[in-house]
Design a protein around this motif. Structure first.
Motif, PDB file in Angstrom:
ATOM      1  N   GLU A  78      40.883  56.453  33.269  1.00  0.00           N
ATOM      2  CA  GLU A  78      41.643  56.187  32.046  1.00  0.00           C
ATOM      3  C   GLU A  78      42.735  55.144  32.258  1.00  0.00           C
ATOM      4  OE1 GLU A  78      41.303  60.606  30.035  1.00  0.00           O
ATOM      5  OE2 GLU A  78      42.875  60.273  31.525  1.00  0.00           O
ATOM      6  N   ASN A  79      43.258  55.053  33.487  1.00  0.00           N
ATOM      7  CA  ASN A  79      44.364  54.134  33.726  1.00  0.00           C
ATOM      8  C   ASN A  79      44.123  53.142  34.866  1.00  0.00           C
ATOM      9  OD1 ASN A  79      44.712  55.627  36.059  1.00  0.00           O
ATOM     10  ND2 ASN A  79      46.612  56.611  35.409  1.00  0.00           N
ATOM     11  N   GLY A  80      42.962  53.221  35.521  1.00  0.00           N
ATOM     12  CA  GLY A  80      42.640  52.279  36.593  1.00  0.00           C
ATOM     13  C   GLY A  80      43.347  52.554  37.902  1.00  0.00           C
ATOM     14  N   SER A  81      44.005  53.684  38.045  1.00  0.00           N
ATOM     15  CA  SER A  81      44.717  54.015  39.276  1.00  0.00           C
ATOM     16  C   SER A  81      43.773  54.021  40.473  1.00  0.00           C
ATOM     17  CB  SER A  81      45.369  55.399  39.149  1.00  0.00           C
ATOM     18  OG  SER A  81      45.860  55.828  40.411  1.00  0.00           O
ATOM     19  N   LEU A  82      44.272  53.515  41.601  1.00  0.00           N
ATOM     20  CA  LEU A  82      43.506  53.525  42.843  1.00  0.00           C
ATOM     21  C   LEU A  82      44.110  54.473  43.868  1.00  0.00           C
ATOM     22  CD1 LEU A  82      42.685  49.724  43.130  1.00  0.00           C
ATOM     23  CD2 LEU A  82      41.175  51.581  42.381  1.00  0.00           C
ATOM     24  N   ALA A  83      44.853  55.484  43.414  1.00  0.00           N
ATOM     25  CA  ALA A  83      45.414  56.480  44.327  1.00  0.00           C
ATOM     26  C   ALA A  83      44.310  57.292  44.991  1.00  0.00           C
ATOM     27  CB  ALA A  83      46.377  57.406  43.583  1.00  0.00           C
ATOM     28  N   GLN A  84      43.160  57.332  44.355  1.00  0.00           N
ATOM     29  CA  GLN A  84      41.958  57.963  44.916  1.00  0.00           C
ATOM     30  C   GLN A  84      40.785  57.045  44.581  1.00  0.00           C
ATOM     31  OE1 GLN A  84      41.395  61.803  42.813  1.00  0.00           O
ATOM     32  NE2 GLN A  84      42.857  60.991  41.344  1.00  0.00           N
ATOM     33  N   PRO A  85      39.753  57.061  45.418  1.00  0.00           N
ATOM     34  CA  PRO A  85      38.642  56.139  45.158  1.00  0.00           C
ATOM     35  C   PRO A  85      37.825  56.557  43.948  1.00  0.00           C
ATOM     36  CG  PRO A  85      38.071  57.619  46.933  1.00  0.00           C
ATOM     37  CD  PRO A  85      39.513  57.895  46.594  1.00  0.00           C
ATOM     38  N   HIS A  86      37.084  55.615  43.421  1.00  0.00           N
ATOM     39  CA  HIS A  86      36.207  55.855  42.273  1.00  0.00           C
ATOM     40  C   HIS A  86      34.774  55.919  42.800  1.00  0.00           C
ATOM     41  CE1 HIS A  86      39.406  53.593  39.644  1.00  0.00           C
ATOM     42  NE2 HIS A  86      39.915  54.584  40.357  1.00  0.00           N
ATOM     43  N   LEU A  87      34.455  56.996  43.510  1.00  0.00           N
ATOM     44  CA  LEU A  87      33.169  57.094  44.186  1.00  0.00           C
ATOM     45  C   LEU A  87      32.004  57.341  43.242  1.00  0.00           C
ATOM     46  CD1 LEU A  87      34.070  59.068  47.447  1.00  0.00           C
ATOM     47  CD2 LEU A  87      34.282  56.636  46.939  1.00  0.00           C
ATOM     48  N   TRP A  88      32.287  57.554  41.972  1.00  0.00           N
ATOM     49  CA  TRP A  88      31.221  57.674  40.977  1.00  0.00           C
ATOM     50  C   TRP A  88      30.658  56.297  40.638  1.00  0.00           C
ATOM     51  CZ3 TRP A  88      36.319  58.913  40.332  1.00  0.00           C
ATOM     52  CH2 TRP A  88      37.072  58.063  39.527  1.00  0.00           C
ATOM     53  N   LEU A  89      31.360  55.243  41.057  1.00  0.00           N
ATOM     54  CA  LEU A  89      30.875  53.872  40.911  1.00  0.00           C
ATOM     55  C   LEU A  89      30.136  53.467  42.172  1.00  0.00           C
ATOM     56  CD1 LEU A  89      34.135  52.150  39.582  1.00  0.00           C
ATOM     57  CD2 LEU A  89      32.175  52.937  38.224  1.00  0.00           C
ATOM     58  N   GLU A  90      29.202  52.547  42.050  1.00  0.00           N
ATOM     59  CA  GLU A  90      28.583  51.961  43.236  1.00  0.00           C
ATOM     60  C   GLU A  90      29.663  51.179  43.984  1.00  0.00           C
ATOM     61  OE1 GLU A  90      25.611  52.385  44.443  1.00  0.00           O
ATOM     62  OE2 GLU A  90      24.733  53.461  42.748  1.00  0.00           O
ATOM     63  N   PRO A  91      29.578  51.096  45.328  1.00  0.00           N
ATOM     64  CA  PRO A  91      30.625  50.388  46.076  1.00  0.00           C
ATOM     65  C   PRO A  91      30.911  48.976  45.569  1.00  0.00           C
ATOM     66  CG  PRO A  91      29.263  51.630  47.579  1.00  0.00           C
ATOM     67  CD  PRO A  91      28.613  51.745  46.220  1.00  0.00           C
ATOM     68  N   GLY A  92      29.906  48.230  45.182  1.00  0.00           N
ATOM     69  CA  GLY A  92      30.115  46.863  44.698  1.00  0.00           C
ATOM     70  C   GLY A  92      30.820  46.778  43.357  1.00  0.00           C
ATOM     71  N   GLU A  93      30.881  47.887  42.625  1.00  0.00           N
ATOM     72  CA  GLU A  93      31.556  47.922  41.326  1.00  0.00           C
ATOM     73  C   GLU A  93      33.018  48.344  41.445  1.00  0.00           C
ATOM     74  OE1 GLU A  93      29.277  50.643  38.958  1.00  0.00           O
ATOM     75  OE2 GLU A  93      27.468  49.430  39.076  1.00  0.00           O
ATOM     76  N   HIS A  94      33.413  48.845  42.611  1.00  0.00           N
ATOM     77  CA  HIS A  94      34.769  49.350  42.834  1.00  0.00           C
ATOM     78  C   HIS A  94      35.729  48.185  43.059  1.00  0.00           C
ATOM     79  CE1 HIS A  94      38.065  51.699  44.560  1.00  0.00           C
ATOM     80  NE2 HIS A  94      37.413  52.801  44.220  1.00  0.00           N
ATOM     81  N   VAL A  95      36.920  48.293  42.521  1.00  0.00           N
ATOM     82  CA  VAL A  95      37.957  47.288  42.759  1.00  0.00           C
ATOM     83  C   VAL A  95      38.264  47.263  44.260  1.00  0.00           C
ATOM     84  CG1 VAL A  95      40.368  46.679  42.303  1.00  0.00           C
ATOM     85  CG2 VAL A  95      38.954  47.650  40.477  1.00  0.00           C
ATOM     86  N   PRO A  96      38.274  46.067  44.891  1.00  0.00           N
ATOM     87  CA  PRO A  96      38.587  45.996  46.318  1.00  0.00           C
ATOM     88  C   PRO A  96      39.977  46.553  46.600  1.00  0.00           C
ATOM     89  CG  PRO A  96      37.661  43.916  45.554  1.00  0.00           C
ATOM     90  CD  PRO A  96      37.939  44.758  44.331  1.00  0.00           C
ATOM     91  N   GLY A  97      40.096  47.227  47.731  1.00  0.00           N
ATOM     92  CA  GLY A  97      41.372  47.796  48.124  1.00  0.00           C
ATOM     93  C   GLY A  97      41.208  48.715  49.316  1.00  0.00           C
ATOM     94  N   VAL A  98      42.159  49.595  49.504  1.00  0.00           N
ATOM     95  CA  VAL A  98      42.197  50.465  50.670  1.00  0.00           C
ATOM     96  C   VAL A  98      40.939  51.330  50.789  1.00  0.00           C
ATOM     97  CG1 VAL A  98      43.479  52.327  49.509  1.00  0.00           C
ATOM     98  CG2 VAL A  98      43.665  52.054  51.983  1.00  0.00           C
ATOM     99  N   TRP A  99      40.357  51.723  49.667  1.00  0.00           N
ATOM    100  CA  TRP A  99      39.176  52.594  49.715  1.00  0.00           C
ATOM    101  C   TRP A  99      37.883  51.847  50.020  1.00  0.00           C
ATOM    102  CZ3 TRP A  99      40.797  57.235  50.339  1.00  0.00           C
ATOM    103  CH2 TRP A  99      41.948  57.688  49.683  1.00  0.00           C
ATOM    104  N   THR A 100      37.875  50.532  49.855  1.00  0.00           N
ATOM    105  CA  THR A 100      36.627  49.777  50.035  1.00  0.00           C
ATOM    106  C   THR A 100      36.560  49.042  51.366  1.00  0.00           C
ATOM    107  OG1 THR A 100      37.546  47.840  48.912  1.00  0.00           O
ATOM    108  CG2 THR A 100      36.359  49.443  47.548  1.00  0.00           C
ATOM    109  N   GLN A 101      37.575  49.125  52.192  1.00  0.00           N
ATOM    110  CA  GLN A 101      37.611  48.321  53.412  1.00  0.00           C
ATOM    111  C   GLN A 101      36.535  48.692  54.431  1.00  0.00           C
ATOM    112  OE1 GLN A 101      41.514  48.666  55.143  1.00  0.00           O
ATOM    113  NE2 GLN A 101      41.625  50.834  54.680  1.00  0.00           N
ATOM    114  N   ASP A 102      36.001  49.924  54.411  1.00  0.00           N
ATOM    115  CA  ASP A 102      34.982  50.320  55.384  1.00  0.00           C
ATOM    116  C   ASP A 102      33.580  50.416  54.785  1.00  0.00           C
ATOM    117  OD1 ASP A 102      36.805  50.476  57.490  1.00  0.00           O
ATOM    118  OD2 ASP A 102      37.328  52.562  57.008  1.00  0.00           O
ATOM    119  N   VAL A 103      33.430  49.915  53.559  1.00  0.00           N
ATOM    120  CA  VAL A 103      32.118  50.006  52.887  1.00  0.00           C
ATOM    121  C   VAL A 103      31.328  48.735  53.157  1.00  0.00           C
ATOM    122  CG1 VAL A 103      30.940  50.313  50.691  1.00  0.00           C
ATOM    123  CG2 VAL A 103      33.091  51.476  51.127  1.00  0.00           C
TER     124      VAL A 103
END
Length: 174
Positions: free
Chosen positions: A149-174
């Motif tokens: 609802e607000n685009g927060s990245l405090a937790q990853p959005h793992l319901w999205l495919e990795p390539g659809e996730h906004v780059p950041g701390v959660w995507t660095q090892d994907v």
């Protein structure tokens, strides 16, 4: 997305010939699964990013999805939340649970398998043959707003495919 018939190929159900190589953490997971039906693995926060926790063994013991929770400051709180939910049957994508985190609902979202290697290494060791179902336990901010609802990245959005996730701390090892 997952095997239509639940055939468990975990290290309890199948001898892969490497049991003499299990370390204390491996034996701890096995003991917890055999005693409590699942184990909760915690990954503490470090200089790379926030911590997370996830279950191992629910799929083996109950035929129920594994659970994962990310980004809360207190690893013990996430582990406690997963144990509360871990006792429940019939957990599925889109469900809301109001009695897990005091005063806040959590929502369950299906984790896309492209994230497994980055976040669930010990689970992959246990099952040897992913994907097995995982649900992300998503919590809202203090205003009751969820990340979608607000685009927060405090937790990853793992319901999205990795390539659809906004780059950041959660995507660095994907």
């Amino acid at each position: 997305m997952y095997e239509s018939s639940r055939i468990c190929r975990c290290v309890i159900c199948h001898d892969y010939g490497d049991r003499d190589e299990y370390d204390a953490a491996d034996r701890g997971v096995l003991g917890n699964v055999e005693t409590f039906e699942w184990s909760v693995t915690g990954v503490p926060a470090d200089d790379k990013g926030p911590g997370w926790a996830y279950t191992i063994g629910r799929w083996h013991s109950r035929g129920e999805p594994e659970l994962a929770m990310f980004g809360l400051r207190d690893l013990a709180v996430m582990q406690s939340c997963l144990n509360i939910l871990g006792k429940r049957d019939g957990l599925a994508d889109g469900q809301s649970h109001d009695d897990v985190v005091n005063g806040y609902p959590v929502r369950l979202r299906t984790v896309q398998p492209g994230w497994y290697k980055a976040f669930f290494g010990h689970g992959i060791w246990f099952y040897r043959r992913p994907p097995i179902p995982f649900l992300e336990v998503v919590w809202p901010d203090r205003d009751g707003t969820f990340p979608w609802e607000n685009g927060s990245l405090a937790q990853p959005h793992l319901w999205l495919e990795p390539g659809e996730h906004v780059p950041g701390v959660w995507t660095q090892d994907v």
